[in-house]
Scaffold this active site. Structure first.
Site, PDB file in Angstrom:
ATOM      1  N   ASP A   1       0.862  -1.171   0.000  1.00 50.62           N
ATOM      2  CA  ASP A   1       0.000   0.000   0.000  1.00 50.62           C
ATOM      3  C   ASP A   1       0.907   1.232   0.000  1.00 50.62           C
ATOM      4  O   ASP A   1       1.945   1.232   0.674  1.00 50.62           O
ATOM      5  CB  ASP A   1      -0.847  -0.051   1.284  1.00 50.62           C
ATOM      6  CG  ASP A   1      -2.042   0.869   1.196  1.00 50.62           C
ATOM      7  OD1 ASP A   1      -2.459   1.187   0.076  1.00 50.62           O
ATOM      8  OD2 ASP A   1      -2.545   1.281   2.267  1.00 50.62           O
TER       9      ASP A   1
ATOM     10  N   ASN B   1      -3.120  13.174  -3.171  1.00 52.68           N
ATOM     11  CA  ASN B   1      -4.309  13.616  -3.908  1.00 52.68           C
ATOM     12  C   ASN B   1      -4.834  14.944  -3.368  1.00 52.68           C
ATOM     13  O   ASN B   1      -5.153  15.858  -4.133  1.00 52.68           O
ATOM     14  CB  ASN B   1      -5.418  12.564  -3.790  1.00 52.68           C
ATOM     15  CG  ASN B   1      -5.271  11.483  -4.852  1.00 52.68           C
ATOM     16  OD1 ASN B   1      -4.609  11.704  -5.869  1.00 52.68           O
ATOM     17  ND2 ASN B   1      -5.866  10.335  -4.608  1.00 52.68           N
TER      18      ASN B   1
ATOM     19  N   HIS C   1      -5.602  15.069  -8.160  1.00 52.66           N
ATOM     20  CA  HIS C   1      -5.688  13.679  -8.627  1.00 52.66           C
ATOM     21  C   HIS C   1      -4.764  13.383  -9.788  1.00 52.66           C
ATOM     22  O   HIS C   1      -4.288  12.257  -9.948  1.00 52.66           O
ATOM     23  CB  HIS C   1      -7.138  13.348  -9.004  1.00 52.66           C
ATOM     24  CG  HIS C   1      -8.005  13.182  -7.795  1.00 52.66           C
ATOM     25  ND1 HIS C   1      -8.055  12.022  -7.072  1.00 52.66           N
ATOM     26  CD2 HIS C   1      -8.814  14.069  -7.152  1.00 52.66           C
ATOM     27  CE1 HIS C   1      -8.881  12.168  -6.044  1.00 52.66           C
ATOM     28  NE2 HIS C   1      -9.353  13.411  -6.078  1.00 52.66           N
TER      29      HIS C   1
ATOM     30  N   ASP D   1      -2.308  10.259  -9.945  1.00 54.26           N
ATOM     31  CA  ASP D   1      -2.211   9.274 -11.036  1.00 54.26           C
ATOM     32  C   ASP D   1      -0.754   9.114 -11.486  1.00 54.26           C
ATOM     33  O   ASP D   1      -0.283   7.998 -11.710  1.00 54.26           O
ATOM     34  CB  ASP D   1      -3.073   9.712 -12.226  1.00 54.26           C
ATOM     35  CG  ASP D   1      -4.563   9.473 -11.953  1.00 54.26           C
ATOM     36  OD1 ASP D   1      -4.876   8.871 -10.904  1.00 54.26           O
ATOM     37  OD2 ASP D   1      -5.389   9.897 -12.786  1.00 54.26           O
TER      38      ASP D   1
ATOM     39  N   GLU E   1      -4.626   2.437  -4.284  1.00 47.06           N
ATOM     40  CA  GLU E   1      -3.168   2.600  -4.212  1.00 47.06           C
ATOM     41  C   GLU E   1      -2.540   1.329  -3.658  1.00 47.06           C
ATOM     42  O   GLU E   1      -1.458   1.347  -3.084  1.00 47.06           O
ATOM     43  CB  GLU E   1      -2.794   3.821  -3.362  1.00 47.06           C
ATOM     44  CG  GLU E   1      -3.095   3.728  -1.875  1.00 47.06           C
ATOM     45  CD  GLU E   1      -4.492   4.224  -1.489  1.00 47.06           C
ATOM     46  OE1 GLU E   1      -5.383   4.220  -2.370  1.00 47.06           O
ATOM     47  OE2 GLU E   1      -4.698   4.595  -0.322  1.00 47.06           O
TER      48      GLU E   1
END
Lengths: 201, 327
Positions: free
Chosen positions: B196, B204, B209, B213, B239
């Site tokens: 993770d 974010n 965002h 990405d 994630e």
């Protein structure tokens, strides 16, 4: 009228035995391929049950399959030639070593080419002899490879007659199958031809 | 040339030759020695070899490449057995080297062909000649190729995460099932891990965002580059990433994961807003096939270990145990 009683079943088996036996002699002569055929089984089943019947033969055995249609005026259907994958691989060397077959092609395609070629010759010879006995003329479509499991095959209602003959290549353990499918529109003529073959007694 | 089973030419008000010349397919007649007896207009037009040049000559002298295609063998078979022989476009592409007439769609330089060799019988019903017919199937071949390309694309899309191009959950579960059945067959170890990205939500929230990405794509690349060819890395969730590591046990899997954790921690990721450095937490488990595990059970174990890593302060890898120990 199109029922498959014991007399007709025996007659079909006899017809197929005679014609396939003659075909095997030609095959042995040309391909140097000695096939041992079993006594055929004859089934008259609903179209929708065809795939289930075929899957019973294949379960657990990876196979390659080729399909070819045959067509006469009244006598028509499809022939399915099924060869276990391991035998299909060996057929290439059988043909190359024994009959002078040679094609410049990558190996996987070559195995399919040999399957189409042997299947075409076996089907042509067997059905050709059967057509001779029934006094009909047949033509054949080009053979093509098939995957029965993914093929959306027989969806329409009605029955189909299946003649199933298993075969083994000499010195090999694995068994292949030749299935002949005679669809409902052909059965009336076929049963009459069989009755004529049997004669009034 | 004398063939049976048909009316003589006199019974038709036109020549057979004229009929053969208007067919949109090639028609060739050969004798036993492969000498050409008939060469219709379609063959003239597409091969640029005139009837005059070919009649009476051996076909294989004009097209020596036919030998490589098993043509002679098939013709011999037709003479011996009286059967029809076929050349399939799918396997051979073409029989004769004829240029494709499709100029706008340039998939194939050579015209794609299906061909049939048919027996012709003399008055004694003996196969004395063969008829070779050649059909242009370039259009169906182009169509088939497009269909295959589309099917391949759809297949890839159904198995791949569109953002990171790693395996998606569907592909991960499929691979895991395959590997588990292999483990059961051969009693070999299989490592499974979940990682993770620590505090990803902050990326974010802080940078947006788009940046999130970009970070996921960059981390996916580091993870993918750091495993063996036969390992599978997939995007498990937002994630979260999953690893399927055949042939390695817990300790080795933990080493792999820790190496990747260190690499990510040491690699600033260049986003439009500037460099971002992130860390990973990981949980590792393994099966050796001695206990029957399904995919869900293994993933639950890896998830337990991952939670332990998070509880212990993140940026670390934990190995699953009944009572998880720090690695």
């Amino acid at each position: 009228v199109n029922e498959l009683d014991e007399t007709r079943r025996d007659a079909i088996i006899e017809l197929v035995n005679i014609s396939f036996g003659r075909a095997m002699a030609d095959l042995a002569d040309w391909l140097r391929l000695h096939l041992k055929l079993s006594v055929p089984n004859v089934h008259l089943i609903e179209n929708r049950n065809v795939v289930d019947l075929l899957m019973m033969f294949y379960r657990g055995h990876p196979c390659r399959q080729m399909l070819q249609s045959f067509r006469g005026r009244h006598f028509f259907g499809e022939a399915l030639f099924v060869v276990p994958t391991e035998l299909s691989t060996q057929l290439v060397s059988v043909l190359e070593d024994n009959s002078g077959f040679w094609v410049e092609m990558e190996r996987e395609k070559l195995e399919y080419e040999v399957l189409l070629e042997v299947g075409n010759i076996v089907i042509g010879a067997c059905l050709g002899k059967l057509a001779d006995l029934l006094k009909v003329h047949l033509s054949f479509t080009p053979p093509h490879l098939l995957d029965v499991q993914t093929n959306r095959w027989v969806q329409r209602a009605g029955k189909v007659m299946i003649v199933d003959t298993s075969f083994r290549v000499a010195n090999q353990r694995v068994t292949g199958h030749l299935f002949l499918f005679f669809p409902a529109p052909c059965l009336g003529w076929l049963m009459k031809a069989i009755d004529d073959f049997v004669g009034p007694d | 040339l004398t063939v049976t089973n048909g009316p003589s030419a006199n019974e038709l008000p036109v020549d057979y030759e004229q009929i053969l010349d208007v067919l949109s397919q090639g028609v060739i007649v050969l004798d036993r020695e492969l000498n050409v007896l008939m060469w219709n207009r379609w063959m003239e037009e597409h091969s640029s070899v005139s009837r005059k040049e070919v009649i009476g000559k051996k076909l294989t002298e004009i097209f020596p490449e036919l030998g490589k295609k098993g043509f002679l063998w098939k013709v011999e078979g037709v003479f011996k057995l009286g059967n029809f022989a076929f050349f399939s476009q799918q396997l051979h592409g073409h029989l004769f080297p004829l240029a494709s007439t499709r100029y706008l769609q340039s998939d194939f330089e050579q015209m794609q062909q299906n061909a049939v060799i048919a027996p012709l019988r003399d008055r004694n019903s003996e196969v004395a000649y063969v008829c070779v017919s050649v059909v242009d199937c370039t259009d169906p071949a182009i169509f088939h190729r497009r269909l295959q390309e589309t099917a391949q694309l759809l297949d890839e899309m159904s198995r791949t995460d569109p953002l990171t191009h790693l395996a998606n959950r569907r592909q991960l579960f499929q691979r895991l099932d395959e590997e588990l059945s292999r483990v059961l067959r051969h009693a070999r170890p299989l490592g499974v891990a979940l990682v993770d990205v620590d505090h990803f939500k902050q990326v974010n929230d802080t940078f947006g965002h788009m940046c999130g990405d970009e970070v996921l794509v960059a981390i996916a690349r580091i993870l993918c580059d750091g495993v063996r060819k036969h390992d599978t890395v997939g995007r498990y969730g937002g994630e979260e990433f999953c690893f399927i590591l055949p042939e390695i046990g817990k300790e080795q899997a933990a080493l792999v994961l820790d190496r990747l954790r260190a690499r990510v921690a040491a690699t600033p990721i260049q986003c439009q807003q500037g460099p971002v450095t992130l860390t990973l937490s990981g949980g590792v488990t393994c099966t050796t096939g001695q206990e029957r595990f399904d995919a869900d059970a293994l993933l639950r174990q890896a998830d337990d270990a991952l939670n332990q890593a998070k509880k212990k302060g993140r940026n670390r890898v934990e190995v699953y145990a009944a009572r998880p120990k720090a690695w």
